[in-house]
Design an enzyme around this catalytic site. Structure first.
Site: not given
Length: 365
Positions: A41, A139, A259, A307
């Site tokens: 998966k 679940r 940043y 990013m």
């Protein structure tokens, strides 16, 4: 220097299919089950269904698990003869799509069992499916009581149930009493379905005798994750992530980087900028805690992970290794998946499955 791509993207993700196959063999040996499947998966945990699936098939794996119908369709294209189970339930009205791709739903409610059985009756065939009984995750799946009550009902045969399964909650935690409870509950349900194969063990469960059944279904450990936290990792590393150094600069004491000026140089430092960031799946939460290996030396991240770029403090790295165009290793060279996950305040699973598609991917076998 290395042959990192000079055009396109500055990061390279190398996936070792021989290691993947070796890990499957090791897990099959540990599980001691008649059959060992593979969970592919999340695009084979980020490694690529189209590449990982056939590599495992060549090694002898014949049963595969995916999470979603769309993943099952991709897996079927790569594995035309395999048994493929879809874990995340059976959405209403989806029987035609499952049947067209020859996929096996994992049925987790009385309603799902009834709908799949009705589709079988309408087609005049008995397409197989798995039955999921919840033993503690809360679940997906039938409750234990529902599973026991359903046993012997003709709808079980009509739905083609050929596998009984449950999902372990914390098999990676040593001596967790919940694992023993789940194993005992699953044994109760299993006894009510004689002649139907059973599956309980995940990657960590493969190392627990109480979780052995007819089919083991490892996932994370196949791709190099440690199934036994607190112990040496018995698995071979499968992924290696490198990024190109774009630029190197000297900064003086008191200068900031990145940043929001979150990092300030305590003295003269040498900084290197990598062509890789959170858009490539490398978490921003690694800010201030992440590392990369340059010239054999671990170099810390400085400033915010942005990013597309990460800044390293390469002051301690060999000068000849920390130069424009040279590689820095973000996964590999001692920085395994679980270590990288801890640095990001998460787990290796998230690192592995989050690796983006922008990298130049290299497959080795």
């Amino acid at each position: 220097m290395t042959d990192l791509p000079s055009l396109g993207h500055g990061g390279r993700l190398t996936i070792d299919l021989a290691a993947l196959r070796a890990n499957w063999r090791r897990l099959a040996q540990e599980a001691q089950c008649p059959e060992t499947a593979a969970v592919i998966k999340a695009d084979a945990y980020g490694c690529g269904i189209a590449e990982a699936g056939p590599a495992l098939w060549r090694e002898g794996c014949r049963t595969f698990f995916v999470a979603h119908l769309s993943e099952g369709v991709r897996a079927r294209a790569a594995l035309p003869e395999a048994a493929i189970y879809v874990l995340n339930g059976f959405p209403p009205g989806s029987a035609p799509a499952y049947r067209e791709a020859d996929l096996r739903p994992v049925l987790g409610s009385i309603e799902e069992v009834a709908e799949w059985a009705a589709a079988n009756r309408a087609e005049g065939t008995t397409r197989p499916a798995a039955l999921h009984v919840d033993t503690g995750m809360n679940r997906l799946g039938l409750s234990v009581a529902e599973g026991l009550a359903l046993a012997g009902d003709p709808v079980v045969a009509q739905a083609g149930i050929d596998l009984l399964m449950s999902h372990l909650v914390s098999a990676e935690v040593e001596h967790d009493p919940l694992t023993d409870h789940q194993a005992a509950e699953f044994a109760r349900v299993r006894a009510a379905y004689p002649g139907i194969r059973a599956s309980l063990a995940n990657s960590s469960g493969d190392f627990l005798a109480s979780c052995r059944a007819d089919l083991a279904r490892p996932g994370y450990a196949l791709y190099g994750g440690n199934p036994r936290p607190g112990h040496d990792n018995p698995m071979r590393p499968v992924v290696r992530l490198e990024a190109t150094i774009l630029q190197v600069r000297e900064v003086a004491a008191g200068e900031t980087a990145g940043y929001n000026a979150r990092w300030t140089a305590s003295g003269p430092r040498r900084l290197a900028t990598l062509s890789l960031g959170y858009a490539d799946g490398f978490p921003r939460a690694s800010t201030g805690r992440g590392e990369a290996v340059v010239g054999g030396v671990r170099c810390p991240f400085v400033g915010n992970v942005s990013m597309d770029l990460i800044i390293l403090d390469v002051t301690g790295a060999p000068a000849e290794a920390a130069v424009r165009g040279a590689p820095a290793t973000l996964i590999g060279d001692g920085l395994d998946l679980d270590t990288v996950g801890r640095h990001a305040g998460t787990i290796g699973y998230e690192i592995l499955t989050g690796l983006g598609r922008r990298y130049a991917r290299v497959y080795r076998d």
